[in-house]
Motif scaffolding. Sequence first.
Motif, short mmCIF file in Angstrom:
data_model
loop_
_atom_site.label_atom_id
_atom_site.label_comp_id
_atom_site.label_asym_id
_atom_site.label_seq_id
_atom_site.Cartn_x
_atom_site.Cartn_y
_atom_site.Cartn_z
N CYS A 1 -42.20 -6.87 -9.42
CA CYS A 1 -41.32 -6.52 -8.36
C CYS A 1 -42.05 -6.86 -6.93
CB CYS A 1 -40.94 -4.98 -8.19
SG CYS A 1 -39.89 -4.45 -6.65
N SER B 1 -49.10 -7.95 -7.75
CA SER B 1 -48.45 -6.87 -7.16
C SER B 1 -48.76 -6.74 -5.51
CB SER B 1 -48.60 -5.66 -7.92
OG SER B 1 -49.95 -5.29 -7.96
N CYS C 1 -42.48 -3.83 -4.57
CA CYS C 1 -43.30 -2.77 -4.99
C CYS C 1 -44.65 -3.10 -5.24
CB CYS C 1 -42.72 -1.71 -6.13
SG CYS C 1 -40.95 -1.39 -5.92
N THR C 2 -45.73 -2.28 -5.92
CA THR C 2 -46.83 -2.85 -6.38
C THR C 2 -47.17 -2.62 -7.75
OG1 THR C 2 -47.98 -0.80 -5.81
CG2 THR C 2 -48.01 -2.43 -4.33
N CYS D 1 -35.83 -3.25 -11.05
CA CYS D 1 -37.13 -2.32 -10.71
C CYS D 1 -36.19 -0.92 -10.23
CB CYS D 1 -37.97 -2.97 -9.29
SG CYS D 1 -39.27 -1.94 -8.98
N LYS D 2 -37.28 -0.05 -10.49
CA LYS D 2 -36.85 1.32 -10.03
C LYS D 2 -36.29 1.34 -8.43
CE LYS D 2 -41.28 2.95 -8.68
NZ LYS D 2 -42.66 2.59 -9.30
N CYS D 3 -36.81 0.58 -7.94
CA CYS D 3 -36.35 0.51 -6.29
C CYS D 3 -34.79 -0.33 -6.31
CB CYS D 3 -37.38 -0.16 -5.64
SG CYS D 3 -37.37 -2.26 -5.75
#
Lengths: 139, 115
Positions: free
Chosen positions: B85, A132, B88-89, B55-57
Amino acid sequence: MATFNKFNCFTEDVAEKVHNLGADTLKVLLTLTAPVATNSVKADLTEIASGNGYTAGGTAASISSSAQTSGTYKLVLADVVFTASGGAIANCRYAVLYNDTSASDSLIGWFDYASTLTIANGETLTWDADPSTGVLTIA
Amino acid sequence: MLDQLTESVERATVEYNAESTKDAPSKSKLDELSARIKSARKAVSDHIASGANPCKCGASPIGYRKTEAYMHRGQPFAAVYSILCVGCTIDARGNTPEEAVKRWNAGKLTPRPQQ
């Protein structure tokens, strides 16, 4: 988790087309001798002895993603697993990421495990690349 | 199928390295091979992440095999796949692509290390 340290040369090498991080073969090698930020090529390092499952030059890390999002580039690599077979792999403490395709095996960064690691026969050391956060980002 | 897709990436990478290490590599050939690698890698990612929700983004996640299966002290450890994603992390993992996708869609994300 091992901490990442950048070699100074990497910033200039990226700017001057030494690296194609999306296609070049990137490898992880092991060393017991602390790298320093001013090292620039693989020949500057003291790699551990090959044998018992460890190959000279280390092992290639598969590139999983080399892309930017909103202007920030992230390099995601798969893990590298070193397996001791037929005996112990030589002691190590640092894993070094370098570009095996570049003419001089240019260095990228190193990871410090904070203590000497012993990989006995049948054991493994997994260089765990956090997906991530990526191995590195360029913003 | 996944093995075939992965082999495509490896074949393109071998060709790329062979061209790169020539005394006078062809830039156009390198560009072509680099694009082939990216395309083959995307096919692997699309296969592993098949069925994963955005992803939520809003970005489409990628999929990859994070860790190969291996033996440690005589005990087998299964491969680990990740749905991630890039922007994102966050990521979700499983021992099969399907399991990783299921966990991603269920919001069962990999815990982040405490700072």
